[in-house]
Design an enzyme around this catalytic site. Structure first.
Site, mmCIF file in Angstrom:
data_model
loop_
_atom_site.group_PDB
_atom_site.id
_atom_site.type_symbol
_atom_site.label_atom_id
_atom_site.label_comp_id
_atom_site.label_asym_id
_atom_site.label_seq_id
_atom_site.Cartn_x
_atom_site.Cartn_y
_atom_site.Cartn_z
ATOM 1 N N SER A 1 0.973 -1.410 -0.092
ATOM 2 C CA SER A 1 0.114 0.156 -0.230
ATOM 3 C C SER A 1 0.766 1.316 0.142
ATOM 4 O O SER A 1 0.432 2.375 -0.610
ATOM 5 C CB SER A 1 -0.807 -0.030 1.242
ATOM 6 O OG SER A 1 -1.903 -1.071 1.087
ATOM 7 N N HIS B 1 0.514 4.576 4.332
ATOM 8 C CA HIS B 1 -0.196 5.293 3.106
ATOM 9 C C HIS B 1 0.450 6.717 3.015
ATOM 10 O O HIS B 1 0.791 7.314 1.855
ATOM 11 C CB HIS B 1 -1.557 5.228 3.339
ATOM 12 C CG HIS B 1 -2.294 3.930 3.247
ATOM 13 N ND1 HIS B 1 -3.782 3.707 3.148
ATOM 14 C CD2 HIS B 1 -1.813 2.576 3.138
ATOM 15 C CE1 HIS B 1 -3.835 2.335 3.131
ATOM 16 N NE2 HIS B 1 -2.765 1.649 3.241
#
Length: 302
Positions: free
Chosen positions: A207, A253
């Site tokens: 991610s 993220h």
């Protein structure tokens, strides 16, 4: 007043003209574009655009010029970031997806392998636990965690995002710059997770690197003066999931997004005369920050 048939028409007497639709890429008919190849003048979209000394060229014209005897720099213009044009603009993306899937299959068949790959700062004192952590010198976890997934939905979502974002970016940046962006973004996400998250909390997944691709895509879209709203909307939706869903390492993220924005900006805005120095120098400097953050956190835990 309507003009009689056959009568001359002055410049101010022209009737209503039919609306003209925007041209579409000749290789991707569903994509509207305002850019044309400087050689064949066919409309081309960002994925097909190859930066030339003047304007952009389509992949067919670039390949066709390669055997004409013209100098390599004239026959094979670079991408917008200065990368080399290749026959398969998604090769690195395919390889990255293949590595992630291979690791996923291996992890699903061996839980002990999973313990050796995910990112974790340190384990609490427990002699029966074989895993140590980054704080105990297992720095390789910062890298292996980027390719490790346990849940099928997790790897499915990440690989779809990688395919959707990675292909156009690889075509725009070139292979070397694209893989540098991917790895630096992933490491940035891991470093921020290691710095902020509890050292005993495990983290894994691509991610961070995917959010780096989001950031670089936003920079590229802005650089090409295309509509920013679709990518911004998609990024906002992903950020809502990031902060609204439990068990998601938001640090990865955000760290990856920042890395993608910084490296992406350096890739597409570097001046031509110092392109390599700015692009790869930015990667080295950002890696130095990642190493510094990792050393700082390790010093706090030891």
């Amino acid at each position: 007043m309507d003009q009689a048939p056959g009568s001359p028409q002055g410049p101010d007497d022209q009737g209503p003209q039919p609306a003209q639709s925007a041209p579409v890429c000749y290789r991707h008919p569903g994509r509207e574009t305002g850019v044309r190849c400087t050689r064949c003048e066919r409309p081309i979209c960002p994925e097909c655009m190859v930066s030339a000394s003047v304007g952009f060229q389509c992949p067919e014209c670039v390949r066709g010029a390669a055997g004409t005897g013209v100098s390599p720099t004239a026959a094979r213009p670079r991408t917008i970031a200065g990368g080399t044009v290749t026959a398969d603009p998604r090769l690195i993306t395919k390889i990255l997806i293949g590595i992630n899937i291979a690791v996923f299959i291996a992890v699903r068949s061996s839980s002990s392998l999973l313990n050796d790959l995910y990112l974790i700062g340190e384990w609490p004192p427990a002699p029966f636990v074989p895993t140590e952590g980054v704080a105990e010198g297992e720095w390789y976890r910062m890298f292996t965690a980027m390719f490790t997934h346990e849940a099928p939905w997790h790897i499915a979502f990440n690989m779809l995002s990688l395919w959707w974002l990675g292909g156009p970016l690889e075509a725009a940046l070139g292979r070397a710059r694209y893989i540098a962006l991917y790895l630096v973004s992933g490491l940035a996400g891991g470093a921020l997770t290691y710095l902020i998250e509890s050292p005993t909390t495990a983290s894994l997944g691509a991610s961070g690197a995917i959010f780096g691709l989001f950031g670089a895509t936003a920079v590229l879209v802005r650089r090409l003066n295309y509509d920013m709203r679709p990518i911004i909307a998609l990024l906002v939706i992903n950020l809502i999931f990031t902060f609204g869903w439990s068990n998601i390492a938001w640090q990865a993220h955000i760290g990856g997004l920042v890395g993608g924005l910084v490296i992406g900006y350096a890739m597409v805005h570097a001046p031509r005369e110092r392109r390599n120095l700015v692009q790869y120098g930015s990667c080295v400097l950002f890696l130095a920050v990642i190493v510094g953050v990792t050393l700082l956190r390790t010093a706090q835990l030891t």
